[in-house]
Design a protein around this motif. Structure first.
Motif, PDB file in Angstrom:
ATOM      1  N   ILE A  57       0.873  -1.177   0.000  1.00 52.12           N
ATOM      2  CA  ILE A  57       0.000   0.000   0.000  1.00 52.12           C
ATOM      3  C   ILE A  57       0.911   1.228   0.000  1.00 52.12           C
ATOM      4  CG2 ILE A  57      -0.364  -0.122   2.533  1.00 52.12           C
ATOM      5  CD1 ILE A  57      -3.212   1.159   1.820  1.00 52.12           C
ATOM      6  N   ALA A  97       1.894   0.994 -10.966  1.00 48.86           N
ATOM      7  CA  ALA A  97       1.627  -0.410 -10.622  1.00 48.86           C
ATOM      8  C   ALA A  97       0.150  -0.752 -10.834  1.00 48.86           C
ATOM      9  CB  ALA A  97       2.010  -0.671  -9.163  1.00 48.86           C
ATOM     10  N   GLU A 135      -3.315   8.986 -16.268  1.00 48.29           N
ATOM     11  CA  GLU A 135      -2.382   9.803 -17.040  1.00 48.29           C
ATOM     12  C   GLU A 135      -0.958   9.242 -17.031  1.00 48.29           C
ATOM     13  OE1 GLU A 135      -4.544  10.946 -14.837  1.00 48.29           O
ATOM     14  OE2 GLU A 135      -5.820  12.331 -15.946  1.00 48.29           O
TER      15      GLU A 135
END
Ligand code: FAD
Length: 290
Positions: A31, A117, A124
């Motif tokens: 995360i 990822a 973008e």
């Protein structure tokens, strides 16, 4: 909506993060800013047993500018990129694209590594790293590797990353001061994901003709795309109305978008051509803009 249960780890060493991921046997997830992952958890599109938080690894937050180009640590946030005055000249295309990413609050947490990822075809940054021929440096149990952006994205939300691999850096080649560029995006509201977007750049020879043209499309396929047919139209030419019209047509012809709730395939095909046209028109002025 409540998240599914998970274990949580917040390592202070990169090697520890790799080891935790590897020990998770494919059931652990990194995360970073959480701006894509937390919604995925909430919607039960992901339910990892372990979350490995990257926030205590300051070495992943660097932004370095040198004669070789720009190196962004994977944990560089959108707001860090926008706040770094060097990037206005060191990589104006990157900066322009980031101004379209999400909204203020999300930019305070979301990271470039997380975006790359996550590999959303309408995001973008995958389009920018592809169009700028960036390299993505990773580390995993098998060691370090460097992946070309052209090879990295393999489908919607799919990349070449192994389950135990962490993106460490995104390396963008040097950006000559005279380079012409433009970035155009169409979204329902500023900050929404792109319905279609185009990133273009080229250099000019002594006679003002374009060379080294790069045209990238976002939001019109299962991954970002280089539009080589559009690039071929531009190379060796003055970027006049005729060249721009041909590049626009080549861009529309080169994509194969899907119809979805936001737009029909035909609409998106026409839209990406218009984005290329507008991006080239702004590039031509020498003050690329978005
Ligand atoms: C309302 C809303 C609007 C948004 N609009 C846009 C938009 O217009 N354009 C846009 O591009 N994005 C948009 N986003 C997404 C946002 O930019 C995210 O910040 C970004 O996509 C993911 O970054 P993150 O740091 O939050 O990653 P996380 O959510 O933490 O992680 C995303 C994925 O990447 C993995 N990951 C994270 N870091 C690494 C790493 N270093 N190495 C390997 N894997 C890693 C995670 O395991 C996870 O699978 C939006 C998000 C929201 C909530």
């Amino acid at each position: 909506m409540k998240l599914p249960p998970f274990e949580y780890a917040c390592p202070t060493k990169l090697s520890e993060a790799v080891a935790l991921l590897a020990a998770g046997n494919g059931d652990a997830k990194l995360i970073a800013g959480g701006q894509s992952l937390v919604p995925m958890l909430a919607f039960r599109l992901a339910a990892p047993a372990l979350l490995v938080d990257l926030r205590k690894l300051p070495e992943l937050r660097k932004i370095a500018v040198s004669a070789d180009g720009v190196v962004l640590g994977s944990m560089a946030r959108w707001c860090d990129i926008l706040a770094d005055a060097r990037l206005r000249t060191a990589h104006p295309l990157l900066r322009a694209a980031v101004t379209h990413v999400a909204h203020y609050q999300i930019r305070n947490r979301g990271t470039i590594g997380g975006s790359i990822a996550h590999a959303d075809p309408a995001a973008e940054m995958p389009g920018i790293v592809l169009t700028c021929e960036a390299e993505i440096a990773t580390v995993g149990t098998a060691g370090e590797r460097v992946i070309k952006a052209a090879d990295f994205f393999v489908g919607p939300l799919m990349t070449l990353l192994e389950p135990d691999e962490i993106i460490v850096e995104i390396r963008l080649p040097a950006w000559p001061a005279q380079r012409r560029w433009g970035f155009q995006e169409f979204a329902r509201r500023r900050g929404d994901f792109a319905m279609a977007a185009a990133a273009v750049w080229y250099d000019q020879d002594a006679s003002g003709k374009a060379r080294n043209a790069h045209v990238g499309a976002i939001g019109v396929g299962d991954r970002p795309q280089r539009l080589t047919a559009g690039e071929a139209v531009l190379n060796g030419r003055l970027i006049d109305e005729a060249a721009i019209a041909q590049a626009e047509a080549a861009a529309s012809a080169a994509v194969d978008p899907q119809t979805d709730i936001h737009a029909s395939a035909d609409y998106r095909r026409a839209l990406v051509g218009t984005m290329v046209e507008r991006a080239l028109k702004s590039a031509r002025t020498g003050i690329g803009k978005n």
